[in-house]
Motif scaffolding. Structure first.
Motif, mmCIF file in Angstrom:
data_model
loop_
_atom_site.group_PDB
_atom_site.id
_atom_site.type_symbol
_atom_site.label_atom_id
_atom_site.label_comp_id
_atom_site.label_asym_id
_atom_site.label_seq_id
_atom_site.Cartn_x
_atom_site.Cartn_y
_atom_site.Cartn_z
ATOM 1 N N ARG A 49 0.471 -0.826 0.052
ATOM 2 C CA ARG A 49 0.558 -0.203 0.121
ATOM 3 C C ARG A 49 0.869 1.317 0.055
ATOM 4 N NH1 ARG A 49 -4.081 1.666 3.992
ATOM 5 N NH2 ARG A 49 -6.374 2.119 2.534
ATOM 6 N N VAL A 50 0.371 2.193 -0.736
ATOM 7 C CA VAL A 50 1.972 2.806 -1.110
ATOM 8 C C VAL A 50 1.805 4.268 -2.034
ATOM 9 C CG1 VAL A 50 2.585 2.856 -3.748
ATOM 10 C CG2 VAL A 50 3.889 3.820 -2.260
ATOM 11 N N LYS A 51 1.949 5.820 -0.912
ATOM 12 C CA LYS A 51 0.958 6.619 -1.348
ATOM 13 C C LYS A 51 1.989 7.546 -1.862
ATOM 14 C CE LYS A 51 -1.124 10.594 1.059
ATOM 15 N NZ LYS A 51 -1.357 11.235 1.880
ATOM 16 N N ILE A 52 1.411 8.257 -3.165
ATOM 17 C CA ILE A 52 2.314 8.496 -4.009
ATOM 18 C C ILE A 52 1.629 9.633 -4.278
ATOM 19 C CG2 ILE A 52 3.405 9.163 -6.156
ATOM 20 C CD1 ILE A 52 3.980 6.545 -6.417
ATOM 21 N N ALA A 53 2.138 11.287 -4.223
ATOM 22 C CA ALA A 53 1.055 12.676 -4.463
ATOM 23 C C ALA A 53 -0.125 12.097 -4.449
ATOM 24 C CB ALA A 53 1.990 12.480 -6.079
ATOM 25 N N CYS A 57 -1.694 3.952 -4.109
ATOM 26 C CA CYS A 57 -1.224 2.400 -4.489
ATOM 27 C C CYS A 57 -2.113 1.551 -4.256
ATOM 28 C CB CYS A 57 -0.689 3.057 -5.622
ATOM 29 S SG CYS A 57 -0.192 4.259 -6.646
ATOM 30 N N GLU A 58 -2.747 0.094 -4.648
ATOM 31 C CA GLU A 58 -2.936 -1.416 -4.180
ATOM 32 C C GLU A 58 -1.559 -1.531 -5.043
ATOM 33 O OE1 GLU A 58 -4.160 -2.216 -1.094
ATOM 34 O OE2 GLU A 58 -5.242 -0.207 -0.579
ATOM 35 N N ILE A 59 -1.401 -2.415 -4.532
ATOM 36 C CA ILE A 59 0.454 -3.436 -4.912
ATOM 37 C C ILE A 59 -0.078 -4.843 -4.619
ATOM 38 C CG2 ILE A 59 2.092 -4.304 -5.503
ATOM 39 C CD1 ILE A 59 3.050 -1.371 -4.084
ATOM 40 N N PRO A 60 -0.697 -6.108 -5.762
ATOM 41 C CA PRO A 60 -1.266 -6.563 -5.616
ATOM 42 C C PRO A 60 -0.284 -7.787 -4.938
ATOM 43 C CG PRO A 60 -1.063 -6.325 -8.283
ATOM 44 C CD PRO A 60 -0.203 -4.961 -7.201
ATOM 45 N N GLU A 61 -0.777 -8.629 -3.821
ATOM 46 C CA GLU A 61 0.207 -9.742 -3.072
ATOM 47 C C GLU A 61 1.326 -10.296 -5.030
ATOM 48 O OE1 GLU A 61 -1.975 -12.336 -0.825
ATOM 49 O OE2 GLU A 61 -3.406 -11.272 -0.584
ATOM 50 N N GLY A 62 2.683 -10.362 -3.605
ATOM 51 C CA GLY A 62 3.211 -11.319 -4.780
ATOM 52 C C GLY A 62 4.079 -10.972 -6.217
ATOM 53 N N TYR A 162 -3.290 -11.606 12.769
ATOM 54 C CA TYR A 162 -3.329 -10.656 11.668
ATOM 55 C C TYR A 162 -5.122 -10.706 11.041
ATOM 56 C CZ TYR A 162 1.562 -9.760 13.445
ATOM 57 O OH TYR A 162 2.738 -9.399 14.460
ATOM 58 N N HIS A 163 -5.550 -9.313 10.944
ATOM 59 C CA HIS A 163 -6.771 -9.878 10.334
ATOM 60 C C HIS A 163 -5.860 -9.611 9.497
ATOM 61 C CE1 HIS A 163 -9.028 -9.441 13.658
ATOM 62 N NE2 HIS A 163 -8.493 -8.812 14.346
ATOM 63 N N ASN A 164 -5.653 -7.477 9.209
ATOM 64 C CA ASN A 164 -5.332 -7.576 7.448
ATOM 65 C C ASN A 164 -3.772 -7.347 7.413
ATOM 66 O OD1 ASN A 164 -8.500 -6.215 7.365
ATOM 67 N ND2 ASN A 164 -7.823 -5.034 8.814
ATOM 68 N N HIS A 165 -2.798 -7.305 8.305
ATOM 69 C CA HIS A 165 -1.690 -6.650 7.900
ATOM 70 C C HIS A 165 -1.234 -7.274 6.915
ATOM 71 C CE1 HIS A 165 2.707 -5.821 8.577
ATOM 72 N NE2 HIS A 165 2.645 -4.561 9.331
ATOM 73 N N PRO A 166 0.034 -6.914 5.901
ATOM 74 C CA PRO A 166 0.262 -7.075 4.692
ATOM 75 C C PRO A 166 1.189 -8.978 4.987
ATOM 76 C CG PRO A 166 0.331 -5.493 4.493
ATOM 77 C CD PRO A 166 0.333 -5.352 5.253
ATOM 78 N N ILE A 167 1.679 -8.916 6.836
ATOM 79 C CA ILE A 167 2.865 -10.033 6.764
ATOM 80 C C ILE A 167 2.566 -11.093 6.880
ATOM 81 C CG2 ILE A 167 2.096 -9.788 8.887
ATOM 82 C CD1 ILE A 167 5.033 -9.833 9.866
ATOM 83 N N SER A 232 5.419 6.932 0.467
ATOM 84 C CA SER A 232 5.544 6.660 1.422
ATOM 85 C C SER A 232 4.204 5.402 1.436
ATOM 86 C CB SER A 232 4.908 7.198 2.808
ATOM 87 O OG SER A 232 3.783 7.841 2.484
ATOM 88 N N PHE A 233 4.925 3.969 2.649
ATOM 89 C CA PHE A 233 4.654 3.683 1.830
ATOM 90 C C PHE A 233 3.506 3.332 3.538
ATOM 91 C CE2 PHE A 233 8.204 1.153 1.347
ATOM 92 C CZ PHE A 233 7.396 1.011 -0.193
ATOM 93 N N LEU A 234 2.115 2.843 3.504
ATOM 94 C CA LEU A 234 0.849 3.860 4.197
ATOM 95 C C LEU A 234 0.944 2.062 4.875
ATOM 96 C CD1 LEU A 234 -1.872 4.936 2.069
ATOM 97 C CD2 LEU A 234 0.026 6.085 3.356
#
Lengths: 430, 426
Positions: A49-53, A57-62, A162-167, A232-234
């Motif tokens: 999950r990244v924020k640019i300007a 943006c959501e980036i797919p897993e993998g 974890y519920h949501n954390h991408p880990i 920045s990573f959100l």
């Protein structure tokens, strides 16, 4: 211990940013045959999950892992492995939770390897055909891990904690997410996260720092890079309580494999704090359940654990958890007993002698790690992210007291914060 | 600078010391290997080190011993059992922190060696037997360890291929023996085996660290008891297969595991060994090698595929993780590549890549204390220890004709495939 500290301080690396913005780390190890290089970007499987300007943006897993595979494709159709092999060097790559890493090892041609690595990582060449072929390879990689019981137990546990954390996501992604990745996504990730400004190149071995810096500067000054994209990573919002208390999966295995995990209470800490937290957990888990604890041999002689039983802690700013587990004859009984052992320590407290011994042991394993250029490079990438130095490991270790251990024991290692993951054999008659 | 092991027999101690002095490591490594013939007593030999680790006369409680080791700055003392050729190797490994990284005046190495020696020669004995609870506990653990081989599908397939290939030969015996025999062992029968047999096996000591040879000799000399040993000679069995076997088994797994086993007739003792190293490297030893290129990069059939050598027994094995429907295609590619190499269709580029990569691999071994001891051990076991530079010299002089000759010594023995299905392996 002052002289010891001196010894360690002498072993700190040389760090410099070159003109392209690339952080270069050079760490001389006289007498080593191998020269080892690790080129790393802080974009790993959890950074999706990244924020640019102002745009999120959501980036797919993998995706990080997919990109790692595709970096090896060259426009000329040449094989990167061959280029390294031509000078007797080898290269490889791996994606972790927080970074993607490219590595080489060579015996005699450091200069050529440096340039080869910068050239192949700082170029991306994609074709539709190449992308499709790589998907087949990655799906085989995913299949391989599907048969891996420890891996399954581990990721099922993270999904429980974890519920949501991408880990909680598999580093390679899922079959669906991999198939959904296209050229646009790969290019986006590459352009955003592989800018030299974001990357670290670490080199270890019997080498001359000034000369190596010159080589890298020479390479980088010949290249043109677009302006660095601010990002920045959100964090992904994560509830305080665990997602589920139990996970179960069946595989073709001999005996159940279990992981009991506890989520650490979130509290802001950075840099040295993260290092200290890591040491506190390592010492605590070793004292309670390590091979030098009475509890371990009790469980061992009852057949509830074997010598593969282990404990670990993993934590960064956005997460923290500890895991204990291994093969067992009786998952339920083991779970109960582990919780009981923990409660007993809470009641009886910790012995200062046990802490001193655990510190000595941790110190020994830290020193042993200093023998390996690979271990050091990995350690440095992590330390670098945290702004930690080699000597800090020693200084922080000295500072840990039984009170620190009791605090996390009482706060974090409680049943409500736990999740239990079991991978079981299919039942007999199936 | 060329570094190599210096060896000397210590006859009255029944030991041979191989030591390499170097100051590049921050720890000292010491390995005691007891090599025994793989035979119908394999389970006894496999169980012994784990029982010995549980208690000595001085430290009857495992916990006390482990705690003492931890006090010695986490001295790592580990036991295990391996298989190399027709040998079963009982392995006791020690790693201690160098004095330079300890508070002034501390030296943990002598006491660590003392503890290892006690473990080997001064075990806890009660009524002419080992302690019953320890033996039972270790029996149970080892039985589960044997059963758990199926958890690792790649290793399981490899071991199954070896069993099928070498049926009736000692090499077919698993390194930990078998469950049935383990179950039958008692604290008395194990101790009897220890006294009559194991205690008479010579100890091969391999050490690497920042110490003079004489100092290691002195420490060993003062800690080891005097004892009589019987040296065993183990004959390597090299059968030529009549015809290729294909064994397919089913398991409830996602990815099929393919193993193709070849007899090479070449071991570390053979003059053709360097040529075989090159042949294996060309075929599947590296990511630039033929199998990775053809199977993964050209066709996307596998994530992993490689070939490796068992250099004491003289085997070459190919291992790959593939989908069921790609079994025949993958097998044909592997066979086709070997056939091409037999005909000498080897390009100067791949030859150069492989030669350089192999040499580099050998040089890099010098950067890991335990790797150094392991490679030297293989040389010693094959009565042909060589320094890195000797082996590099040999690799440098290998020509295509030598590789063709080595490839022509390969005979297809067994193709084993663990196929995804609905029935589970036992």
């Amino acid at each position: 211990m002052a002289s010891l500290l001196e010894t360690l301080r002498k072993e700190e690396p040389v760090i410099k940013k070159v003109s392209s913005g690339l952080t270069t780390v050079i760490w001389p190890f006289p007498g080593f045959q191998k020269k080892y290089g690790l080129f790393s970007t802080p974009f790993g499987s959890t950074n999706n999950r990244v924020k640019i300007a102002d745009k999120i943006c959501e980036i797919p897993e993998g995706a990080a892992h997919f990109l790692e595979h595709k970096i090896f494709a060259e426009e000329t159709g040449e094989n990167v492995f061959n280029k390294f092999a031509a000078i007797g060097a080898s290269c490889n790559a791996f994606t972790s939770l927080h970074s993607t890493n490219y590595l080489f090892s060579t015996w005699e041609h450091l200069d050529v390897c440096l340039n080869l690595m910068l050239d192949f990582v700082q170029n991306l060449y994609l074709t539709e055909e190449g992308l499709e072929k790589e998907k087949k390879v990655i799906l085989q990689e995913i299949k391989m891990y599907r048969d891996h019981p420890e891996w399954r137990a581990f990721f099922n546990l993270l999904q429980g904690l974890y519920h949501n954390h991408p880990i909680r996501n598999d580093i390679a992604g899922t079959e669906e997410s991999v198939l959904s990745i296209d050229r646009e996504i790969i290019e986006f990730c590459y352009e955003t996260f592989y800018h030299p400004e974001n990357m670290v190149f670490i080199l270890l071995g019997d080498l001359d720092p000034a000369r190596v810096l010159e080589l890298i500067e020479d390479n980088q000054s010949r290249r043109k890079f677009p302006a660095d994209r601010e990002f920045s990573f959100l964090p992904v919002p994560e509830p305080e309580h665990v997602n589920r208390r139990e996970s179960r999966e069946y595989l073709s295995i001999s005996q159940p494999i279990v992981h009991l995990g506890f989520r650490a209470v979130e509290h802001p800490c950075t840099g040295l704090g993260l290092l200290k937290r890591e040491l506190i957990y390592a010492l605590l888990l070793d004292i309670i359940l390590g091979s030098g604890s009475p509890a371990f041999y009790e469980l061992y002689d009852e057949g509830l654990v074997d010598d593969g039983f282990s404990t670990s802690f993993s934590g960064e700013k956005s997460f923290g958890h500890m895991i204990m587990g291994g093969r067992t004859s009786n998952p339920e009984e083991l779970r109960k007993r582990l919780l009981k052992i923990i409660e007993k320590v809470k009641d009886e407290g910790l012995d200062i002698q046990d802490l001193e011994r655990a510190k000595k042991k941790l110190w020994g394993s830290f020193i042993s790690g200093l023998n390996s250029l690979e271990v050091l490079a990995g350690q440095f990438i992590k330390d670098c992210r945290r702004g930690v130095k080699l000597s800090h490991h020693f200084l922080q270790l000295e500072k840990v007291e039984t009170g620190d251990l009791m605090e996390v024991l009482e706060r974090d290692i409680v049943e409500e914060r736990s999740s239990f993951s079991i991978v079981e054999p299919f039942t007999e008659d199936e | 600078m060329e570094r190599s092991f210096f060896s000397q027999e210590i006859k009255e101690k029944g030991a041979i010391l191989h030591h390499l002095q170097t100051d590049k490591f921050r720890t000292n490594f010491l390995k005691c290997i007891m090599p025994v013939q793989l035979n119908n007593l394999a389970s006894y030999n496999a169980l012994l080190p784990f029982v010995l680790f549980r208690g000595t006369a001085r430290y009857p409680k495992t916990l006390d011993m482990v705690r003492r080791l931890e006090d010695l700055y986490g001295t790592d003392l580990a036991v295990d059992v391996r298989k190399r050729g027709e040998w079963q190797l009982v392995d006791f490994s020690l790693e201690t922190v160098n004095s330079a990284y300890l508070p002034p005046g501390q030296d943990v190495f002598p006491e660590a060696v003392q503890m290892l020696t006690q473990l080997l020669f001064n075990p806890l004995v009660l009524d002419d037997g080992f302690k019953k609870t320890y033996v039972n506990s270790e029996k149970r653990t080892l039985v589960e360890e044997i059963k758990s081989l199926k958890n690792n599908k790649m290793e399981y397939a490899m071991e199954r291929c070896f069993q099928e290939m070498c049926r009736g030969e000692p090499f077919a015996i698993y390194r930990y023996g078998d469950c049935a025999q383990l179950e039958s062992i008692t604290e008395k029968s194990l101790y009897e085996h220890y006294q009559n047999y194991f205690a008479r096996v010579p100890v091969y000591i391999f050490s690497v660290g920042d110490m003079e040879f004489s100092r290691v000799m002195e420490i060993i000399g003062s800690k080891f008891p005097d004892r009589q040993t019987d040296f065993q000679y183990v004959e390597n069995i090299n059968k030529k297969p009549d015809q290729e076997k294909v064994v397919v088994e089913e398991d409830t797994i996602s990815q099929g595991k393919l193993i193709m086993g070849y007899r090479t007739g070449i071991t570390r003792r053979s003059s053709e060994f360097a040529a075989l190293l090159m042949a294996n490297g060309l075929l599947g030893g590296f990511p630039h090698a033929r199998l990775f290129r053809q199977v993964r990069e050209e066709r996307g059939l596998a994530y992993y595929i490689f070939s490796s050598l068992e250099s004491t027994k003289g085997l070459l094995v190919v291992s790959a993780g593939i989908d069921d429907q790609n079994f025949h295609e993958t097998v044909e590619i592997v066979k086709g590549q070997i056939e091409e190499m037999k005909q000498g269709k080897i390009s100067p580029e791949e030859l150069g890549y492989t030669r350089k990569s192999l040499i580099s691999q050998l040089k890099i071994v010098e950067d890991d204390g335990f790797d150094l001891t392991s490679i030297h051990l293989l040389g010693v076991l094959n009565f042909n220890p060589k320094s890195t530079n000797q082996l590099i010299q040999e690799i440098n002089s290998v020509e295509i004709a030598d590789i063709v000759e080595a490839c022509n010594m390969l005979s297809e023995d067994t193709v084993y495939f663990l196929q995804p299905g609905t029935r589970e392996v036992i």
